[in-house]
Design an enzyme around this catalytic site. Sequence first.
Site, short mmCIF file in Angstrom:
data_model
loop_
_atom_site.label_atom_id
_atom_site.label_comp_id
_atom_site.label_asym_id
_atom_site.label_seq_id
_atom_site.Cartn_x
_atom_site.Cartn_y
_atom_site.Cartn_z
N ASP A 148 -42.25 53.90 20.93
CA ASP A 148 -42.51 54.63 19.68
C ASP A 148 -43.32 55.90 19.94
O ASP A 148 -44.43 55.84 20.46
CB ASP A 148 -43.27 53.67 18.74
CG ASP A 148 -43.35 54.19 17.32
OD1 ASP A 148 -42.92 55.33 17.06
OD2 ASP A 148 -43.86 53.44 16.46
N GLY A 197 -35.55 59.99 14.76
CA GLY A 197 -34.39 60.87 14.70
C GLY A 197 -34.66 62.31 15.09
O GLY A 197 -33.78 63.17 15.02
N TRP A 198 -35.86 62.58 15.56
CA TRP A 198 -36.23 63.97 15.90
C TRP A 198 -35.24 64.58 16.89
O TRP A 198 -34.80 63.93 17.83
CB TRP A 198 -37.63 64.00 16.53
CG TRP A 198 -38.74 63.99 15.52
CD1 TRP A 198 -38.69 63.48 14.24
CD2 TRP A 198 -40.05 64.52 15.70
NE1 TRP A 198 -39.90 63.65 13.63
CE2 TRP A 198 -40.75 64.28 14.50
CE3 TRP A 198 -40.71 65.16 16.75
CZ2 TRP A 198 -42.09 64.66 14.32
CZ3 TRP A 198 -42.03 65.54 16.59
CH2 TRP A 198 -42.71 65.29 15.38
N ASP A 218 -39.44 55.44 8.69
CA ASP A 218 -39.51 54.00 8.43
C ASP A 218 -38.83 53.58 7.13
O ASP A 218 -38.96 54.26 6.11
CB ASP A 218 -40.98 53.56 8.35
CG ASP A 218 -41.66 53.59 9.70
OD1 ASP A 218 -41.13 54.22 10.63
OD2 ASP A 218 -42.73 52.97 9.83
#
Length: 396
Positions: A148, A197-198, A218
């Site tokens: 993450d 999703g960057w 999220d």
Amino acid sequence: MKNRFLVPIVCFFVLGFGCAFAQTPDLAPTPPMGWSTWNYFHHEISDALVRAQADAMVSSGMRDAGYVYVNIDGGWEGYRDAAGVLHPIPAFPDMKALGDYIHSKGLKFGLYTGPGPRTCAGAEASYGHEAQDATMFASWGVDYLKYDLCSFREIMQHESGGNLQKSDAIMKAAYEKMHQDLLNTGRPIVFGMCQYGWGKVWEWGPQVGGTLWRTTGDISDTYGRMTSIGFREAGLSRYAGPGHWNDPDILEVGNGGMTPDEERTHFSLWAILAAPLVAGNDLTKMSPVTKSILLNKEVIAIDQDPLGKQGDRAYATGPLEVWTKPLQGGAVAVGLFNRTSEPANMTLHLAKIGWQGQAAARDLWNHKDIGVVNDQTTVIVPKHGVVLLRLTKSGS
Ligand code: GAL
């Protein structure tokens, strides 16, 4: 520390994507299925809780329906000692023993960390200790790692001086670094990228070893948030396939914030999207409705179809949307979604979904064949609900 990402960056831009060994597609030939601590328990987790959920995965029939990963999300991380070893919080006294327990139930063990110095909750993450952590995770028997981004965003900002291209390259290199460190352990480990999703991660996720990647921020347990994530996946189908999947986030089925029709929409949409099916509820307390959704084997089969094709939106009339997913043997799954607050009549336009001639249809929520359908077939779809059909050539 300054040039720690240089090698992966060079690998990325000079040698090209090919210098990374991808994790093998057979790690996840179909979308991973399992359960995660996050959506329901957040940080209130312990060894005992995870064992109880693993037990429930078996006794409820979830494991036998295909849910195998038991994923401990954020909240397990304790302190890092002088030798750089990351210790779990006291509620997890022995991670290796917990991994052994999970494996003894025929399940697999998932864990969470990130490329930054800290997780989103401010706990210790893997920055500067990637290889050491990967080796330790492998020694614990970890089969799935969720990685993450969180505080790594600050490193990206700092090291790139605000240059977006550089910042993206630093992010890609950080994922590639952990991917290589996981490969070096010799243990097959599903690599779950989580960076919301960057930088259109679906375009490059496989090249940095991603088995799956979150495509959005999220999820939360509301129809509004779930649908804003799920329906926004339109157009991403071509980026998914065996070994590399788009991930619209952990399921909220069974968490109480949605009606049964809304939850059937959630589960049907995730199945059409070939999304990872990771339950996020308390498995020890499932209502009959929750079980009828999470354990609907006909819908799970749509998600897990061996062809491994993600579905997409075929056509829509405002908030009435029809999505299709190609299945093995020429069959097609069709989801007719009513996003309005009133029941709606929806007509199945076979030509618009590219279907020639008549089709035989099976209703996957009512578990019954509804016979031959044609271009005039109209169904009533409940508000915020779905009719999910499996079409085969009429007569086959
Ligand atoms: C978020 C992530 C969530 C969950 C959470 C844990 O960044 O998107 O899925 O992992 O961190 O703190």
